[in-house]
Design a protein around this motif. Structure first.
Motif, short mmCIF file in Angstrom:
data_model
loop_
_atom_site.label_atom_id
_atom_site.label_comp_id
_atom_site.label_asym_id
_atom_site.label_seq_id
_atom_site.Cartn_x
_atom_site.Cartn_y
_atom_site.Cartn_z
N GLN A 85 0.73 -1.39 0.13
CA GLN A 85 -0.04 -0.02 -0.14
C GLN A 85 0.85 1.37 -0.05
O GLN A 85 1.78 1.35 0.91
N ARG A 104 -1.18 9.26 5.20
CA ARG A 104 -2.45 9.05 4.64
C ARG A 104 -2.22 7.93 3.41
O ARG A 104 -1.36 8.14 2.68
N ASP A 105 -3.36 7.24 3.44
CA ASP A 105 -3.29 6.26 2.39
C ASP A 105 -4.33 6.86 0.93
O ASP A 105 -4.40 8.10 1.17
N VAL A 106 -4.33 6.24 0.02
CA VAL A 106 -4.98 6.77 -1.15
C VAL A 106 -6.27 7.23 -0.97
O VAL A 106 -6.99 7.87 -1.71
N HIS A 107 -7.06 6.64 0.11
CA HIS A 107 -8.21 7.07 0.28
C HIS A 107 -8.52 8.25 1.20
O HIS A 107 -9.45 8.79 1.81
N GLY A 108 -7.45 8.73 1.61
CA GLY A 108 -7.14 9.89 2.50
C GLY A 108 -7.31 9.50 4.09
O GLY A 108 -7.27 10.42 4.89
N ARG A 109 -7.46 8.26 4.26
CA ARG A 109 -7.36 7.72 5.79
C ARG A 109 -5.96 7.85 6.53
O ARG A 109 -5.10 7.56 5.83
N GLN A 111 -3.03 6.75 8.44
CA GLN A 111 -2.55 5.22 8.99
C GLN A 111 -1.24 5.71 9.92
O GLN A 111 -0.50 6.82 9.67
#
Length: 147
Positions: A85, A104-109, A111
């Motif tokens: 990821q 942030r991951d690709v969905h904006g969350r 981590q």
């Protein structure tokens, strides 16, 4: 002599900390005890104490159940990979012996990867701090991510 791009990537394994899980349980016990020692009416006191302890146990179990992963970081504001990821905008926070990497991951969350002294040696903590300080303007080889 220029270093190869493959060696410019900082690699580090992350795994859940047993110390963090124990600390969460202890905080839950203390929260429960403080609610019981308060002047709340008994009708509210016992459910609130139970809820505080149950929430702490839930957090400790959730933290212990997180899957270990390998991190690969080009350093600074460069790309970060956690397993397969991709993560963006990584920031490292160092507080005493505790290190927290937030991205942030690709969905904006968000981590979060938290290392306690039982999961990160002082030498690796120093290397992590050096990787975080490397940036595109420093000319440090960690700033270059291979294509």
């Amino acid at each position: 002599m220029a270093s190869s791009p493959a060696s410019s990537i900082f690699r580090l394994d992350w795994r859940p900390s047993r110390v963090l899980g124990l600390a969460l349980v202890m905080l839950g016990l203390l929260a429960s005890a403080s609610v019981l020692a308060s002047r709340l009416p008994p009708l509210l006191k016992f459910p609130a104490a139970t809820l505080a302890l149950a929430h702490a146990l839930h957090l400790a179990r959730r933290e212990a159940g997180r899957a270990p992963c390998a991190l690969a970081w080009a350093g600074g504001h460069g790309p970060l990979r956690a397993g397969d990821q991709g993560l963006v905008a990584p920031r490292l926070h160092l507080r005493g012996p505790i290190a927290v990497l937030v991205a942030r991951d690709v969905h904006g969350r968000l981590q979060r990867f938290c290392w306690w002294p039982d999961t990160l040696s002082p030498g690796l903590r120093r290397q992590l701090a050096l990787a975080a300080s490397a940036g595109p303007l420093t000319g440090h080889p960690l700033a270059a991510w291979p294509a």
